[in-house]
Design an enzyme around this catalytic site. Structure first.
Site, PDB file in Angstrom:
ATOM      1  N   ARG A 164       0.820  -1.215   0.000  1.00  0.00           N
ATOM      2  CA  ARG A 164       0.000   0.000   0.000  1.00  0.00           C
ATOM      3  C   ARG A 164       0.854   1.266   0.000  1.00  0.00           C
ATOM      4  NH1 ARG A 164      -1.404   3.261   3.887  1.00  0.00           N
ATOM      5  NH2 ARG A 164      -0.583   1.836   5.488  1.00  0.00           N
ATOM      6  N   SER A 184      10.150  -6.954  -4.633  1.00  0.00           N
ATOM      7  CA  SER A 184       9.857  -7.666  -3.391  1.00  0.00           C
ATOM      8  C   SER A 184       9.773  -9.132  -3.776  1.00  0.00           C
ATOM      9  CB  SER A 184       8.573  -7.193  -2.709  1.00  0.00           C
ATOM     10  OG  SER A 184       7.450  -7.493  -3.497  1.00  0.00           O
ATOM     11  N   THR A 243      11.423   4.492   6.068  1.00  0.00           N
ATOM     12  CA  THR A 243      10.319   4.863   6.960  1.00  0.00           C
ATOM     13  C   THR A 243       9.545   3.617   7.379  1.00  0.00           C
ATOM     14  OG1 THR A 243       8.858   5.260   5.056  1.00  0.00           O
ATOM     15  CG2 THR A 243      10.046   7.168   5.937  1.00  0.00           C
ATOM     16  N   ARG A 245      10.918  -0.002   9.020  1.00  0.00           N
ATOM     17  CA  ARG A 245      11.405  -0.437  10.318  1.00  0.00           C
ATOM     18  C   ARG A 245      12.926  -0.466  10.281  1.00  0.00           C
ATOM     19  NH1 ARG A 245       7.064   0.714  11.383  1.00  0.00           N
ATOM     20  NH2 ARG A 245       5.456  -0.403  12.593  1.00  0.00           N
ATOM     21  N   GLU A 274      14.509   2.428  19.601  1.00  0.00           N
ATOM     22  CA  GLU A 274      13.693   3.639  19.662  1.00  0.00           C
ATOM     23  C   GLU A 274      13.153   3.827  21.075  1.00  0.00           C
ATOM     24  OE1 GLU A 274      10.685   3.541  16.629  1.00  0.00           O
ATOM     25  OE2 GLU A 274      12.129   3.313  15.000  1.00  0.00           O
ATOM     26  N   HIS A 293      10.461   8.692  14.066  1.00  0.00           N
ATOM     27  CA  HIS A 293       9.366   7.764  13.782  1.00  0.00           C
ATOM     28  C   HIS A 293       8.029   8.511  13.710  1.00  0.00           C
ATOM     29  CE1 HIS A 293       8.195   3.244  14.048  1.00  0.00           C
ATOM     30  NE2 HIS A 293       7.432   3.903  13.186  1.00  0.00           N
TER      31      HIS A 293
END
Length: 332
Positions: A164, A184, A243, A245, A274, A293
């Protein structure tokens, strides 16, 4: 003796917006709510969260391993955003009879806010290739122009993942006049072509891209997917944007590539640890643009997250818990 009032902990509300962005009245009239505006390390969490019946989490900001869950004797409900939480030990929660209530991404309140992450990713991409963070710091200090950026039109954007978010990024890139390639594991030519992209092999993606943007889900298959070999294959003028992980990228290899300037720079919104430790080397590298994040952190998105959370807690207080991810705990 009157029964004890249930206690609810809202964790990691860094911006202090949880109680303002949703209607908590049905919870507040029957429970005490405590908001934690800073991150709790496990040792501290085990101590301060002991009295609480309910813990409300926000995405993956707080890890809930077995070693923590077993030290929270009053815990009865955990709320999560999404259908699962990778850093939550679901088996440990279930064994202790702790319910886990997930959110409802199919609800209409979520439909209008799903562009939050791709919008942030595109903004971070532009900020990175135009050196906006460095120039901003220079301007604050009284300086003027000191860097040169690149024009996106005519450049190649390589999308590692075309789900998405990746598809939305492809649409943005097409508007900017970029060539888009994607890879991918199960991507087909047809799926790529639907958004104006071309499917390539992974090696070609790193070799041909001027900008590589990561949009994959973290799993054991994708952990450290971008390592020393992939970074070495990139052009010395290329940039990496993450953006998704942090652990998808081998952090040590990335720091080495940035320090030696084997790649031009990186834009990072996610990290292995984090919040990012204050003395972390990524904070000191001039060719890195950082954000804490922020991919999903918009008023609209957080309002949807917290609305679902408040709804889940209220249903549990009513004795009719909803959206339970571990129904086995109900029978425990």
């Amino acid at each position: 003796m009157e029964p004890a009032v249930p206690r609810v902990a809202i964790l990691d509300d860094y911006a202090g917006v949880a109680l303002r962005y949703a209607d908590w009245y049905s919870v507040q009239k029957r429970a005490g709510i405590t908001v934690f505006g800073r991150h709790l390390a496990e040792a501290e969490a085990a101590e301060v969260l002991q009295p609480f019946d309910v813990i409300c989490t926000l995405r993956e900001r707080m890890a809930l391993p077995r070693t923590l869950i077993e030290r929270l004797p009053n815990l009865k409900l955990i709320t999560i955003v999404g259908r699962s939480l990778p850093n939550l030990d679901m088996a440990a929660a279930t064994e202790r009879g702790v319910l886990v209530a997930h959110s409802d991404f199919a609800h209409p309140r979520f439909r209008a806010v799903r562009d939050a992450t791709p919008e942030l990713a595109w903004g971070l991409l532009i900020a990175t290739v135009r050196n906006l963070a460095e120039e901003h710091r220079s301007m604050r200090a009284g300086g003027w122009q000191s860097t040169t950026g690149i024009t996106l039109s005519g450049k190649t954007l390589g999308l590692l993942g075309l789900g998405r978010v990746g598809k939305r990024m492809a649409e943005y890139a097409n508007v900017f006049g970029m060539r888009v390639i994607a890879w991918s594991q199960h991507l087909t030519d047809e799926t790529a072509q639907q958004v104006g992209a071309s499917r390539v092999e992974k090696a070609a993606l790193f070799e041909e891209s001027d900008i590589v943007a990561i949009h994959l889900v973290l799993s054991e298959r994708t952990r450290r997917l971008v390592g020393e070999a992939e970074l070495a294959a990139m052009k010395p003028t290329a940039y990496l944007i993450n953006t998704s992980r942090g652990p998808i990228v081998d952090e040590a290899a990335l720091i080495d590539a940035l320090t030696s300037k084997r790649i031009a720079g990186a834009g990072l919104d996610v990290f292995d640890t984090e919040p990012l430790p204050a003395e972390h080397p990524l904070r000191r590298l001039p060719n890195v643009t950082l954000s804490p994040h922020l991919g999903y952190v918009t008023r609209e998105m957080l309002s949807a997250f917290y609305a679902d959370t408040a709804e889940s807690v209220a249903a549990w207080l009513d004795g009719s818990p909803i959206r339970i991810a571990n129904p086995e705990a109900l029978r425990g």
